[in-house]
Motif scaffolding. Structure first.
Motif, PDB file in Angstrom:
ATOM      1  N   PHE A  28       0.830  -1.207   0.000  1.00 35.34           N
ATOM      2  CA  PHE A  28       0.000   0.000   0.000  1.00 35.34           C
ATOM      3  C   PHE A  28       0.867   1.261   0.000  1.00 35.34           C
ATOM      4  N   GLN A  29       2.001   1.217   0.709  1.00 39.30           N
ATOM      5  CA  GLN A  29       2.907   2.360   0.701  1.00 39.30           C
ATOM      6  C   GLN A  29       3.430   2.621  -0.712  1.00 39.30           C
ATOM      7  N   ILE A  74       7.061   3.838  10.766  1.00 37.47           N
ATOM      8  CA  ILE A  74       6.313   3.726   9.504  1.00 37.47           C
ATOM      9  C   ILE A  74       4.886   4.239   9.688  1.00 37.47           C
ATOM     10  N   ARG A  75       4.249   3.804  10.765  1.00 36.20           N
ATOM     11  CA  ARG A  75       2.866   4.216  11.023  1.00 36.20           C
ATOM     12  C   ARG A  75       2.750   5.727  11.147  1.00 36.20           C
ATOM     13  N   THR A  76       3.693   6.335  11.835  1.00 32.69           N
ATOM     14  CA  THR A  76       3.678   7.794  11.993  1.00 32.69           C
ATOM     15  C   THR A  76       3.791   8.490  10.638  1.00 32.69           C
ATOM     16  N   GLY A  77       4.716   8.007   9.810  1.00 30.10           N
ATOM     17  CA  GLY A  77       4.894   8.606   8.493  1.00 30.10           C
ATOM     18  C   GLY A  77       3.670   8.478   7.612  1.00 30.10           C
ATOM     19  N   MET A  78       3.023   7.321   7.634  1.00 30.12           N
ATOM     20  CA  MET A  78       1.869   7.095   6.766  1.00 30.12           C
ATOM     21  C   MET A  78       0.643   7.868   7.252  1.00 30.12           C
ATOM     22  N   VAL A  79       0.507   8.040   8.560  1.00 26.62           N
ATOM     23  CA  VAL A  79      -0.580   8.869   9.086  1.00 26.62           C
ATOM     24  C   VAL A  79      -0.385  10.320   8.642  1.00 26.62           C
ATOM     25  N   GLY A  83       9.553   8.372   2.814  1.00 20.46           N
ATOM     26  CA  GLY A  83      10.492   8.230   3.913  1.00 20.46           C
ATOM     27  C   GLY A  83      10.374   6.920   4.677  1.00 20.46           C
ATOM     28  N   PRO A  84       9.153   6.483   5.037  1.00 21.09           N
ATOM     29  CA  PRO A  84       9.008   5.238   5.792  1.00 21.09           C
ATOM     30  C   PRO A  84       9.519   4.000   5.075  1.00 21.09           C
ATOM     31  N   ALA A 119      -3.713   5.356   4.881  1.00 18.82           N
ATOM     32  CA  ALA A 119      -4.376   4.946   6.123  1.00 18.82           C
ATOM     33  C   ALA A 119      -4.369   3.424   6.253  1.00 18.82           C
ATOM     34  N   LEU A 120      -4.610   2.723   5.153  1.00 12.21           N
ATOM     35  CA  LEU A 120      -4.578   1.256   5.177  1.00 12.21           C
ATOM     36  C   LEU A 120      -3.193   0.744   5.538  1.00 12.21           C
ATOM     37  N   CYS A 121      -2.163   1.383   4.988  1.00 14.83           N
ATOM     38  CA  CYS A 121      -0.790   0.995   5.320  1.00 14.83           C
ATOM     39  C   CYS A 121      -0.521   1.184   6.807  1.00 14.83           C
ATOM     40  N   ALA A 122      -0.942   2.318   7.350  1.00 13.40           N
ATOM     41  CA  ALA A 122      -0.716   2.611   8.770  1.00 13.40           C
ATOM     42  C   ALA A 122      -1.404   1.585   9.662  1.00 13.40           C
ATOM     43  N   ILE A 123      -2.605   1.170   9.280  1.00 16.17           N
ATOM     44  CA  ILE A 123      -3.352   0.178  10.074  1.00 16.17           C
ATOM     45  C   ILE A 123      -2.656  -1.176  10.032  1.00 16.17           C
ATOM     46  N   ILE A 124      -2.260  -1.610   8.836  1.00 13.18           N
ATOM     47  CA  ILE A 124      -1.671  -2.940   8.673  1.00 13.18           C
ATOM     48  C   ILE A 124      -0.332  -3.046   9.397  1.00 13.18           C
ATOM     49  N   ILE A 125       0.532  -2.013   9.265  1.00 15.51           N
ATOM     50  CA  ILE A 125       1.854  -2.096   9.884  1.00 15.51           C
ATOM     51  C   ILE A 125       1.768  -2.091  11.404  1.00 15.51           C
ATOM     52  N   SER A 126       0.657  -1.652  11.958  1.00 15.32           N
ATOM     53  CA  SER A 126       0.498  -1.630  13.411  1.00 15.32           C
ATOM     54  C   SER A 126       0.518  -3.025  14.021  1.00 15.32           C
TER      55      SER A 126
END
Length: 417
Positions: free
Chosen positions: A237-238, A298-303, A336-337, A398-405
């Protein structure tokens, strides 16, 4: 003490020569978009056919990642990079003399495969020289080289386009720099510290388990690691969001008549510049600010990417300064992430499977990117509004941030003596 100083010097030398080599790799890949318009006019190729050529290259790259990442674990990463680079140059030169859609399709697909021989191999080389305590920084520099390669390719292409050069020159002149970089890499690079007389030991538990794995077992080990596969879906997704920016956002900002908006044309450089700065920044952010918690970084960057995409959608950008700032920050946070994703391979799998792991992860990245291309195009065709690209990018981030969590890797240290 002297041995440590010498090793440190060689560490940086190997990182920088690998970065320098990869700095020019995109001259043989990201040049295609700039040649598309001239190609359609001269060869009567439709934009739909151009889309299929782009799709085929991305799929060739994805398949190549799956294969060549494992090969990098078994053969010399240096030889893999050199082979892929020189074959890519041959493909680019051949396309510059081609006059048919079918031939260009085949050559560009092969070029995607050959280009895929470099990234995983370079990652393997860097992982051989850098331990986990500094790997985030090292991969940050390496990913910055990839982002900078986009800047360099955009700059060269812009110069040739503004000089109204033939589309064929875009496949001839830029890759000359890649040839020069490959020659220097051939002379300077070494795949492993042992080739320079250094002895290394590893206390990474994953390494001891994978020391004698065959290629089938190596793939089983990678695909059997649940956290790693989840991370691979996240990078998919990223990557989809990244290519959404690289290929489609310029259409939104520039319009069709670039000759009457040359200032806007140069604004496209701020996307890859932001990506390059983001790559090196997130290497340090992961190691220092988040204490090597790659997932959190990663989550911070994607958010942030999601928020910026929504900001661009809701706020009109008629001024160049504001547009440049938003393009820079969108590139910064969406790319960046990626520097943190690559470190998950040695963190989760150990250094013995770095090539295989990064190959699998990059396969996910480019399959998703390839699938995303027609989706973005369909959104534009259906809505008739290019600004909807940013809504799509926001959702994808947003999907990337959720999945990497769901990925919380355990970091094992690798000690160099």
């Amino acid at each position: 003490m002297q041995i440590q100083q010498n090793f440190r010097k060689e560490q940086w030398k190997m990182l920088f020569i690998t970065m320098f080599c990869y700095l020019f790799f995109y001259t043989g890949r990201h040049n295609f978009g700039w040649a598309a318009k001239g190609m359609t006019e001269e060869l009567s190729i439709s934009y739909q056919q151009i889309g299929w050529i782009s799709f085929s290259m991305l799929m060739g790259y994805a398949i190549g990642q799956l294969i060549n990442g494992n090969l990098a674990d078994r053969f010399s990463p240096k030889i893999m990079i050199l082979t892929g680079g020189f074959l890519s140059i041959i493909c680019n030169l051949s396309i510059s003399y081609s006059n048919s859609y079918g031939m260009i399709l085949i050559l560009w697909t092969l070029n995607g495969y050959f280009q895929s021989m470099a990234w995983g191999s370079g990652s393997k080389l860097i992982s051989n020289w850098w331990d986990s305590s500094e790997r985030g920084k090292a991969f940050g520099f390496y990913t910055m080289a990839a982002g900078s390669s986009s800047v360099l390719t955009f700059f060269m292409a812009l110069q040739l386009v503004q000089q109204e050069q033939s589309w064929r020159t875009l496949f001839r002149f830029p890759i000359l720099f890649l040839g020069f970089a490959l020659i220097l890499f051939l002379i300077i690079a070494r795949s492993h510290p042992s080739l320079k007389g250094f002895t290394i030991t590893s206390d990474n538990k994953s390494d001891s388990k994978t020391q004698d794995l065959g290629w089938k077992d190596a793939y089983k080990q990678v695909f059997g690691n649940k956290k790693f596969i989840i991370a691979s879906f996240a990078i998919g997704f990223q990557s989809m969001a990244r290519y959404g920016l690289i290929f489609w956002v310029p259409i939104h900002f520039l319009g069709n008549n670039y000759k009457e908006s040359s200032g806007n044309l140069w604004l496209t450089l701020f996307i890859p510049i932001g990506m390059a700065v983001g790559a090196i920044s997130f290497g340090y952010i992961s190691d220092l600010l988040f204490e090597k918690n790659r997932s959190k970084s990663i989550r911070t960057g994607m958010v942030c990417s999601c928020a910026i995409a929504l900001l661009i959608y809701f706020i009109p950008t008629p001024h160049h300064i504001l547009a440049a700032f938003l393009m820079f920050t969108s590139g910064f946070f969406v790319y960046g992430p990626q520097a943190n994703f690559w470190t998950l391979s040695p963190d989760l799998l150990g250094t013995k499977l770095v090539g295989t792991g990064i190959g699998v992860m990059n396969m996910f990245a480019y399959v998703f990117a390839a699938i995303g291309e027609p989706i973005f195009g369909k959104i534009i065709d259906y809505t008739g509004d290019t600004s909807n690209i940013f809504l799509a990018v926001a959702v994808i981030c947003a999907l990337c941030a959720i999945i990497i969590s769901f990925v919380k890797p355990d970091i094992n240290q690798i000690i160099y003596d």
